[in-house]
Design a protein around this motif. Structure first.
Motif, PDB file in Angstrom:
ATOM      1  N   ILE A  34       0.849  -1.191   0.000  1.00 33.66           N
ATOM      2  CA  ILE A  34       0.000   0.000   0.000  1.00 33.66           C
ATOM      3  C   ILE A  34       0.881   1.237   0.000  1.00 33.66           C
ATOM      4  N   GLY A  35       0.500   2.198  -0.809  1.00 33.86           N
ATOM      5  CA  GLY A  35       1.244   3.446  -0.880  1.00 33.86           C
ATOM      6  C   GLY A  35       0.412   4.639  -0.461  1.00 33.86           C
ATOM      7  N   TRP A  36       1.113   5.660  -0.001  1.00 33.17           N
ATOM      8  CA  TRP A  36       0.507   6.960   0.273  1.00 33.17           C
ATOM      9  C   TRP A  36       1.068   7.967  -0.730  1.00 33.17           C
ATOM     10  N   PHE A  37       0.178   8.823  -1.205  1.00 30.63           N
ATOM     11  CA  PHE A  37       0.524   9.846  -2.182  1.00 30.63           C
ATOM     12  C   PHE A  37      -0.057  11.172  -1.731  1.00 30.63           C
ATOM     13  N   ARG A  38       0.411  12.245  -2.340  1.00 32.47           N
ATOM     14  CA  ARG A  38      -0.191  13.539  -2.065  1.00 32.47           C
ATOM     15  C   ARG A  38      -0.176  14.383  -3.336  1.00 32.47           C
ATOM     16  N   GLN A  39      -1.135  15.289  -3.383  1.00 32.47           N
ATOM     17  CA  GLN A  39      -1.219  16.188  -4.525  1.00 32.47           C
ATOM     18  C   GLN A  39      -1.587  17.574  -4.027  1.00 32.47           C
ATOM     19  N   ALA A  40      -0.680  18.501  -4.239  1.00 29.69           N
ATOM     20  CA  ALA A  40      -0.912  19.890  -3.878  1.00 29.69           C
ATOM     21  C   ALA A  40      -1.540  20.605  -5.062  1.00 29.69           C
ATOM     22  N   PRO A  41      -2.236  21.702  -4.824  1.00 34.02           N
ATOM     23  CA  PRO A  41      -2.867  22.442  -5.916  1.00 34.02           C
ATOM     24  C   PRO A  41      -1.855  22.828  -6.988  1.00 34.02           C
ATOM     25  N   ARG A  45       0.665  14.574  -8.733  1.00 33.34           N
ATOM     26  CA  ARG A  45       0.598  13.675  -7.596  1.00 33.34           C
ATOM     27  C   ARG A  45       1.974  13.035  -7.387  1.00 33.34           C
ATOM     28  N   GLU A  46       2.412  12.995  -6.120  1.00 34.04           N
ATOM     29  CA  GLU A  46       3.706  12.394  -5.821  1.00 34.04           C
ATOM     30  C   GLU A  46       3.565  11.350  -4.733  1.00 34.04           C
ATOM     31  N   VAL A  93      -3.825  17.139  -0.760  1.00 36.43           N
ATOM     32  CA  VAL A  93      -4.744  16.030  -0.561  1.00 36.43           C
ATOM     33  C   VAL A  93      -3.905  14.758  -0.537  1.00 36.43           C
ATOM     34  N   TYR A  94      -4.122  13.949   0.487  1.00 31.41           N
ATOM     35  CA  TYR A  94      -3.356  12.721   0.662  1.00 31.41           C
ATOM     36  C   TYR A  94      -4.235  11.534   0.284  1.00 31.41           C
ATOM     37  N   TYR A  95      -3.663  10.653  -0.529  1.00 33.31           N
ATOM     38  CA  TYR A  95      -4.363   9.479  -1.033  1.00 33.31           C
ATOM     39  C   TYR A  95      -3.618   8.209  -0.638  1.00 33.31           C
ATOM     40  N   CYS A  96      -4.376   7.143  -0.415  1.00 32.92           N
ATOM     41  CA  CYS A  96      -3.752   5.830  -0.319  1.00 32.92           C
ATOM     42  C   CYS A  96      -4.166   5.019  -1.549  1.00 32.92           C
ATOM     43  N   ALA A  97      -3.325   4.047  -1.876  1.00 34.47           N
ATOM     44  CA  ALA A  97      -3.572   3.249  -3.070  1.00 34.47           C
ATOM     45  C   ALA A  97      -2.969   1.863  -2.889  1.00 34.47           C
ATOM     46  N   PRO A 109       7.114   5.681  -4.172  1.00 33.97           N
ATOM     47  CA  PRO A 109       6.108   5.043  -5.035  1.00 33.97           C
ATOM     48  C   PRO A 109       5.717   5.925  -6.215  1.00 33.97           C
ATOM     49  N   GLN A 110       5.417   5.260  -7.327  1.00 32.97           N
ATOM     50  CA  GLN A 110       5.027   5.947  -8.552  1.00 32.97           C
ATOM     51  C   GLN A 110       3.539   5.708  -8.812  1.00 32.97           C
ATOM     52  N   PRO A 111       2.772   6.761  -9.035  1.00 32.92           N
ATOM     53  CA  PRO A 111       1.307   6.595  -9.175  1.00 32.92           C
ATOM     54  C   PRO A 111       0.894   5.587 -10.242  1.00 32.92           C
TER      55      PRO A 111
END
Length: 127
Positions: A34-41, A45-46, A93-97, A109-111
């Protein structure tokens, strides 16, 4: 139906801490990294961190090492991201995947390597 649901975001002052949670249903969590990512305005996404299927292997984006800690509890179908020493540049915004394998690929991790995504939780760091 596979679902990942993030929670734990909010508004915090610089230097504060948050623990984000990613609750997973519809799959056997111990079969996926499982990865965590974030995307700022206005930014792409990183990936910030990944944890292997049993939690024994963890990767971090260089800029968050020492402040972010990823962990997982497969019995609770939940993955966590502890964030300490929050900075304004952590606002995103923080996402898990869920990754398409049990071990994280090398480095941050790479989206494009992740198949299943949550809807995200907002983290805002401001005084």
């Amino acid at each position: 139906q596979l679902q990942l649901v993030e929670s734990g975001g909010g508004l915090v002052q610089p230097g504060g801490s948050l623990r984000l949670s990613c609750a997973v249903s519809g799959l056997t969590l111990d079969q996926y990294a499982i990865g965590w990512f974030r995307q700022a305005p206005g930014k792409e996404r990183e990936g910030v961190s990944c944890v292997s299927y049993a939690g024994g292997s963890k990767n971090y984006l260089d800029s968050v090492k020492g402040r972010f800690t990823i962990s997982r509890d497969n019995a609770k179908n939940t993955v966590y991201l502890q964030i300490n020493g929050l900075k304004p540049e952590d606002t995103a915004v923080y996402y898990c995947a869920a990754y398409r394998g049990v071990y994280c690929s090398g480095g941050a991790p790479q989206p494009y390597e992740y198949d299943y995504w949550g809807h995200g939780t907002q983290v805002t760091v401001s005084s």
